[in-house]
Design a protein around this motif. Structure first.
Motif, PDB file in Angstrom:
ATOM      1  N   VAL A 188       1.461  10.326   1.644  1.00 48.38           N
ATOM      2  CA  VAL A 188       2.763   9.782   2.049  1.00 48.38           C
ATOM      3  C   VAL A 188       2.944   8.326   1.636  1.00 48.38           C
ATOM      4  CG1 VAL A 188       4.244   9.232   4.023  1.00 48.38           C
ATOM      5  CG2 VAL A 188       2.995  11.406   3.966  1.00 48.38           C
ATOM      6  N   SER A 189       2.005   7.457   1.979  1.00 52.14           N
ATOM      7  CA  SER A 189       2.169   6.019   1.762  1.00 52.14           C
ATOM      8  C   SER A 189       2.305   5.691   0.277  1.00 52.14           C
ATOM      9  CB  SER A 189       0.976   5.262   2.348  1.00 52.14           C
ATOM     10  OG  SER A 189       0.819   5.560   3.719  1.00 52.14           O
ATOM     11  N   THR A 190       3.155   4.705  -0.012  1.00 51.88           N
ATOM     12  CA  THR A 190       3.380   4.313  -1.408  1.00 51.88           C
ATOM     13  C   THR A 190       3.288   2.811  -1.640  1.00 51.88           C
ATOM     14  OG1 THR A 190       5.773   4.266  -0.993  1.00 51.88           O
ATOM     15  CG2 THR A 190       4.860   6.315  -1.900  1.00 51.88           C
ATOM     16  N   THR A 191       3.346   1.995  -0.581  1.00 54.21           N
ATOM     17  CA  THR A 191       3.349   0.549  -0.780  1.00 54.21           C
ATOM     18  C   THR A 191       1.965   0.052  -1.181  1.00 54.21           C
ATOM     19  OG1 THR A 191       2.832   0.126   1.551  1.00 54.21           O
ATOM     20  CG2 THR A 191       5.167   0.228   0.941  1.00 54.21           C
ATOM     21  N   GLU A 192       1.940  -1.125  -1.786  1.00 52.79           N
ATOM     22  CA  GLU A 192       0.671  -1.728  -2.197  1.00 52.79           C
ATOM     23  C   GLU A 192      -0.213  -2.012  -0.997  1.00 52.79           C
ATOM     24  OE1 GLU A 192      -0.981  -5.656  -4.635  1.00 52.79           O
ATOM     25  OE2 GLU A 192       1.160  -5.265  -4.484  1.00 52.79           O
ATOM     26  N   ALA A 193       0.398  -2.494   0.092  1.00 53.13           N
ATOM     27  CA  ALA A 193      -0.377  -2.812   1.297  1.00 53.13           C
ATOM     28  C   ALA A 193      -1.073  -1.572   1.849  1.00 53.13           C
ATOM     29  CB  ALA A 193       0.539  -3.405   2.364  1.00 53.13           C
ATOM     30  N   ALA A 194      -0.421  -0.414   1.742  1.00 53.37           N
ATOM     31  CA  ALA A 194      -0.967   0.804   2.326  1.00 53.37           C
ATOM     32  C   ALA A 194      -1.958   1.511   1.415  1.00 53.37           C
ATOM     33  CB  ALA A 194       0.167   1.766   2.672  1.00 53.37           C
ATOM     34  N   THR A 195      -1.903   1.260   0.115  1.00 52.89           N
ATOM     35  CA  THR A 195      -2.687   2.067  -0.825  1.00 52.89           C
ATOM     36  C   THR A 195      -3.837   1.326  -1.497  1.00 52.89           C
ATOM     37  OG1 THR A 195      -1.091   1.552  -2.572  1.00 52.89           O
ATOM     38  CG2 THR A 195      -0.747   3.588  -1.341  1.00 52.89           C
ATOM     39  N   THR A 196      -3.935   0.015  -1.319  1.00 54.28           N
ATOM     40  CA  THR A 196      -4.973  -0.723  -2.041  1.00 54.28           C
ATOM     41  C   THR A 196      -6.135  -1.192  -1.171  1.00 54.28           C
ATOM     42  OG1 THR A 196      -3.763  -2.805  -1.759  1.00 54.28           O
ATOM     43  CG2 THR A 196      -3.333  -1.538  -3.771  1.00 54.28           C
ATOM     44  N   ALA A 197      -6.006  -1.084   0.155  1.00 55.25           N
ATOM     45  CA  ALA A 197      -7.078  -1.564   1.042  1.00 55.25           C
ATOM     46  C   ALA A 197      -8.284  -0.645   0.959  1.00 55.25           C
ATOM     47  CB  ALA A 197      -6.569  -1.631   2.483  1.00 55.25           C
ATOM     48  N   ARG A 198      -9.478  -1.236   0.928  1.00 52.62           N
ATOM     49  CA  ARG A 198     -10.725  -0.483   0.903  1.00 52.62           C
ATOM     50  C   ARG A 198     -11.691  -1.098   1.905  1.00 52.62           C
ATOM     51  NH1 ARG A 198     -11.202   2.652  -3.708  1.00 52.62           N
ATOM     52  NH2 ARG A 198     -13.450   2.724  -3.504  1.00 52.62           N
ATOM     53  N   THR A 199     -12.625  -0.321   2.364  1.00 53.72           N
ATOM     54  CA  THR A 199     -13.639  -0.858   3.261  1.00 53.72           C
ATOM     55  C   THR A 199     -14.679  -1.597   2.439  1.00 53.72           C
ATOM     56  OG1 THR A 199     -15.120   1.025   3.138  1.00 53.72           O
ATOM     57  CG2 THR A 199     -13.320   1.178   4.707  1.00 53.72           C
ATOM     58  N   ASP A 204     -12.191   4.669   0.658  1.00 52.87           N
ATOM     59  CA  ASP A 204     -10.734   4.570   0.651  1.00 52.87           C
ATOM     60  C   ASP A 204     -10.184   4.755   2.058  1.00 52.87           C
ATOM     61  OD1 ASP A 204     -10.076   4.077  -2.068  1.00 52.87           O
ATOM     62  OD2 ASP A 204     -10.646   6.139  -2.532  1.00 52.87           O
ATOM     63  N   ARG A 205      -9.316   3.864   2.463  1.00 49.82           N
ATOM     64  CA  ARG A 205      -8.690   3.944   3.776  1.00 49.82           C
ATOM     65  C   ARG A 205      -7.276   4.501   3.641  1.00 49.82           C
ATOM     66  NH1 ARG A 205      -9.031  -1.742   6.551  1.00 49.82           N
ATOM     67  NH2 ARG A 205      -8.452  -0.505   8.358  1.00 49.82           N
ATOM     68  N   SER A 206      -6.739   4.994   4.753  1.00 51.38           N
ATOM     69  CA  SER A 206      -5.409   5.585   4.751  1.00 51.38           C
ATOM     70  C   SER A 206      -4.558   4.955   5.842  1.00 51.38           C
ATOM     71  CB  SER A 206      -5.496   7.097   4.982  1.00 51.38           C
ATOM     72  OG  SER A 206      -4.215   7.656   5.226  1.00 51.38           O
ATOM     73  N   SER A 207      -3.264   4.843   5.562  1.00 51.27           N
ATOM     74  CA  SER A 207      -2.303   4.382   6.564  1.00 51.27           C
ATOM     75  C   SER A 207      -1.553   5.543   7.194  1.00 51.27           C
ATOM     76  CB  SER A 207      -1.301   3.411   5.926  1.00 51.27           C
ATOM     77  OG  SER A 207      -1.943   2.236   5.492  1.00 51.27           O
ATOM     78  N   GLY A 208      -1.968   6.763   6.893  1.00 48.63           N
ATOM     79  CA  GLY A 208      -1.279   7.927   7.446  1.00 48.63           C
ATOM     80  C   GLY A 208       0.118   8.045   6.895  1.00 48.63           C
ATOM     81  N   ALA A 209       1.103   8.111   7.782  1.00 52.54           N
ATOM     82  CA  ALA A 209       2.503   8.224   7.367  1.00 52.54           C
ATOM     83  C   ALA A 209       3.221   6.880   7.428  1.00 52.54           C
ATOM     84  CB  ALA A 209       3.224   9.242   8.234  1.00 52.54           C
ATOM     85  N   SER A 210       2.457   5.800   7.451  1.00 51.69           N
ATOM     86  CA  SER A 210       3.033   4.455   7.537  1.00 51.69           C
ATOM     87  C   SER A 210       2.937   3.748   6.188  1.00 51.69           C
ATOM     88  CB  SER A 210       2.291   3.637   8.591  1.00 51.69           C
ATOM     89  OG  SER A 210       2.712   2.289   8.586  1.00 51.69           O
ATOM     90  N   GLN A 211       3.829   2.781   5.994  1.00 47.92           N
ATOM     91  CA  GLN A 211       3.788   1.945   4.792  1.00 47.92           C
ATOM     92  C   GLN A 211       3.062   0.631   5.048  1.00 47.92           C
ATOM     93  OE1 GLN A 211       4.388   3.529   2.266  1.00 47.92           O
ATOM     94  NE2 GLN A 211       6.540   3.812   1.729  1.00 47.92           N
ATOM     95  N   ALA A 212       2.602   0.410   6.282  1.00 47.25           N
ATOM     96  CA  ALA A 212       1.874  -0.816   6.605  1.00 47.25           C
ATOM     97  C   ALA A 212       0.440  -0.713   6.082  1.00 47.25           C
ATOM     98  CB  ALA A 212       1.861  -1.037   8.108  1.00 47.25           C
ATOM     99  N   ASN A 213      -0.271  -1.845   6.078  1.00 51.96           N
ATOM    100  CA  ASN A 213      -1.675  -1.800   5.681  1.00 51.96           C
ATOM    101  C   ASN A 213      -2.456  -0.974   6.707  1.00 51.96           C
ATOM    102  OD1 ASN A 213      -3.190  -3.641   7.699  1.00 51.96           O
ATOM    103  ND2 ASN A 213      -1.454  -4.893   7.085  1.00 51.96           N
ATOM    104  N   PRO A 214      -3.599  -0.402   6.333  1.00 54.53           N
ATOM    105  CA  PRO A 214      -4.316   0.521   7.224  1.00 54.53           C
ATOM    106  C   PRO A 214      -4.651  -0.046   8.601  1.00 54.53           C
ATOM    107  CG  PRO A 214      -5.183   0.699   5.009  1.00 54.53           C
ATOM    108  CD  PRO A 214      -4.228  -0.467   4.997  1.00 54.53           C
ATOM    109  N   THR A 215      -4.968  -1.338   8.676  1.00 54.27           N
ATOM    110  CA  THR A 215      -5.331  -1.917   9.974  1.00 54.27           C
ATOM    111  C   THR A 215      -4.119  -2.014  10.896  1.00 54.27           C
ATOM    112  OG1 THR A 215      -7.115  -3.191   8.948  1.00 54.27           O
ATOM    113  CG2 THR A 215      -6.368  -3.908  11.110  1.00 54.27           C
ATOM    114  N   THR A 216      -2.987  -2.462  10.358  1.00 53.96           N
ATOM    115  CA  THR A 216      -1.758  -2.531  11.155  1.00 53.96           C
ATOM    116  C   THR A 216      -1.299  -1.136  11.555  1.00 53.96           C
ATOM    117  OG1 THR A 216      -1.094  -4.566  10.037  1.00 53.96           O
ATOM    118  CG2 THR A 216       0.628  -3.332  11.174  1.00 53.96           C
TER     119      THR A 216
END
Length: 480
Positions: A188-199, A204-216
């Motif tokens: 689902v996520s498409t924004t840079e904040a949601a798709t580029t974060a890694r541990t 690879d981390r996921s933001s689920g159905a949100s466009q926010a970064n995974p932590t938010t």
């Protein structure tokens, strides 16, 4: 012709069919299915403003799904439904005028309005006014959620649906997050904040159905999960569904790799145990919880435990050092500008000042202060922080008042679950710059709406009791 006329549904149906046909011909099957639904929702919002508010509550978190539907639109779905809801309020103001008066008398509305006055002053006296206008406009549009909620959520059914929507959003996003991790993809996520974060371990981390970064995103996920969990404990109504939502959300919180969410979940779990520890159901529920945790263990990646170990540094992820640097810079800036602060968004710019180049963890790119409370104090001064803190404290007080004296059993369960959910959310705000997160304003607004509904129902019950007394003693109360 209006939507209420006999030809209204026919015209709406023809329009939806046309949109479906055009979308299918354009090779967008998802849009072909979703857009007619969005059109129908939009029409419903114009007639019933509360419908628009419920959609806004859902897509405050599920903006990834919203963006998929409105992919071809130059304006986001959130902005479209915000405009439609405001329009509907104006069109229906005549039949809602009594409630609108109650809404604007709410301490939540009044504190938000006073904060926006300080917001204007902070922009006026900001270090960089252009930056302050840019960031401040963003905060203003999000803070409008407070007034939208208070003006539209006016019955027990609506406030119930509004709070339940937070749990539903977490369950839906949690499912997407779990699928993302299992399939090693991003659905689902498409924004840079949601798709580029890694541990730190490269997971690879996921933001689920949100466009926010995974932590938010995990912060919002945690909020709805706690609401679902406590509601399942407080009320038998749909207990099985809420327990399922809490289980999905719990696994998703783990798989989000958000350390702050995991830490706060543990704290809230202890608070829940203290509250319900004397219940006869606590023992069986505790055993079931342990079994559930054990059942989840095979699904938890090995990197998760390494991720938790980096909270206090090590592993190439010096999080604590970076957070201390943010706070040290913030405290110095607050000392220099104590009353109105440096202005919205100005910390992002000042963070790169060469004066701070020797501090550990500082980067060459701008960063937000990862502590919402200090961030508000730095950018809006102690004046703005005092009002903002008052807004949050008042929200907890109103929820507590409803929990202590509910006009209906269901309202009491809502108040307790919302209060625990808010506790989880605002604790995680110690580690995140969440003043620009919609939940920061949405949660106090729901508390205000819940309080208004409860007070109104209590007044109605008292009125009915007085009527019964008058029926028993039509000539006045009899003396003993």
């Amino acid at each position: 012709m209006t939507l209420s006329s006999p030809l209204g549904p026919v015209a709406l149906g023809l329009l939806a069919a046309l949109v479906t046909l055009l979308s299918a011909m354009a090779g967008e099957p998802l849009v072909a299915v979703a857009l007619p639904i969005a059109i129908a929702l939009g029409a419903a919002v114009v007639v019933r403003p509360e419908a628009g508010m419920l959609v806004l509550i859902l897509i405050s978190y599920l903006d990834g799904l919203s963006d998929m539907v409105f992919r071809a639109s130059p304006v986001s779905g959130f902005k479209i439904f915000t405009a439609l809801t405001f329009l509907s309020i104006l069109l229906n103001a005549h039949r809602m005028r009594g409630h609108l008066r109650d809404a604007f008398r709410s301490p939540i509305a009044q504190l938000t309005l006073v904060f926006l006055m300080v917001w204007a002053l902070a922009i006026l006296f900001a270090d960089s006014r252009s930056v302050a206008i840019d960031w401040g406009t963003r905060l203003f549009t999000i803070a409008l959620l407070v007034f939208l909620v208070l003006m539209t959520i006016r019955t027990e059914r609506l406030v119930t649906w509004g709070i339940w929507a937070l749990a539903l959003a977490s369950a839906m996003s949690g499912l997407v997050l779990i699928l993302d991790v299992m399939l090693n993809t991003t659905l689902v996520s498409t924004t840079e904040a949601a798709t580029t974060a890694r541990t730190s371990g490269g997971f690879d981390r996921s933001s689920g159905a949100s466009q926010a970064n995974p932590t938010t995103a995990a912060t919002m996920l945690l909020t709805g999960t706690i609401i679902a969990l406590v509601h399942a404990l407080e009320s038998p109504r749909y207990r099985g569904w809420f327990a399922l939502a809490a289980a999905i959300g719990t696994l998703a919180v783990i798989l989000s790799f958000a350390r702050s969410a995991a830490l706060v979940y543990g704290i809230i779990a202890v608070a829940i145990a203290v509250r319900y520890g004397r219940s006869r159901y606590f023992g069986p529920a505790f055993v079931l919880g342990i079994i559930g945790v054990i059942a989840m263990l095979p699904f938890i990646p090995e990197q998760y435990w390494s991720r938790l170990g980096t909270i206090f540094g090590g592993g190439g992820d010096w999080t604590l050092g970076r957070r201390l640097t943010y706070n040290l810079i913030g405290i110095e800036l607050l000392w220099q500008h104590p009353i109105l602060g440096i202005g919205p968004g100005n910390f992002f710019e000042d963070f790169t000042d060469p004066e701070y180049r020797y501090l550990p963890g500082r980067t060459l790119a701008g960063r937000q202060l990862h502590n919402m409370y200090l961030s508000v104090a730095v950018e809006y001064g102690l004046l703005g922080f005092g009002i903002f803190a008052g807004l949050i404290v008042t929200a907890f007080r109103l929820c507590g008042a409803v929990a202590r004296s509910p006009a209906a059993v269901g309202l009491g369960a809502l108040a307790v679950s919302l209060r625990f959910g808010m506790a989880a959310y605002f604790l995680t705000c110690l580690f995140l710059p969440n003043e620009y997160n919609k939940y920061t304003w949405l949660l106090p607004a729901l508390c205000g709406a819940l309080y208004i509904v409860n007070m109104r129902q209590q007044a109605a019950l008292n009125f009915q009791a007085d009527d019964r007394i008058d029926d028993l003693f039509p000539h006045g109360k009899q003396s003993g």
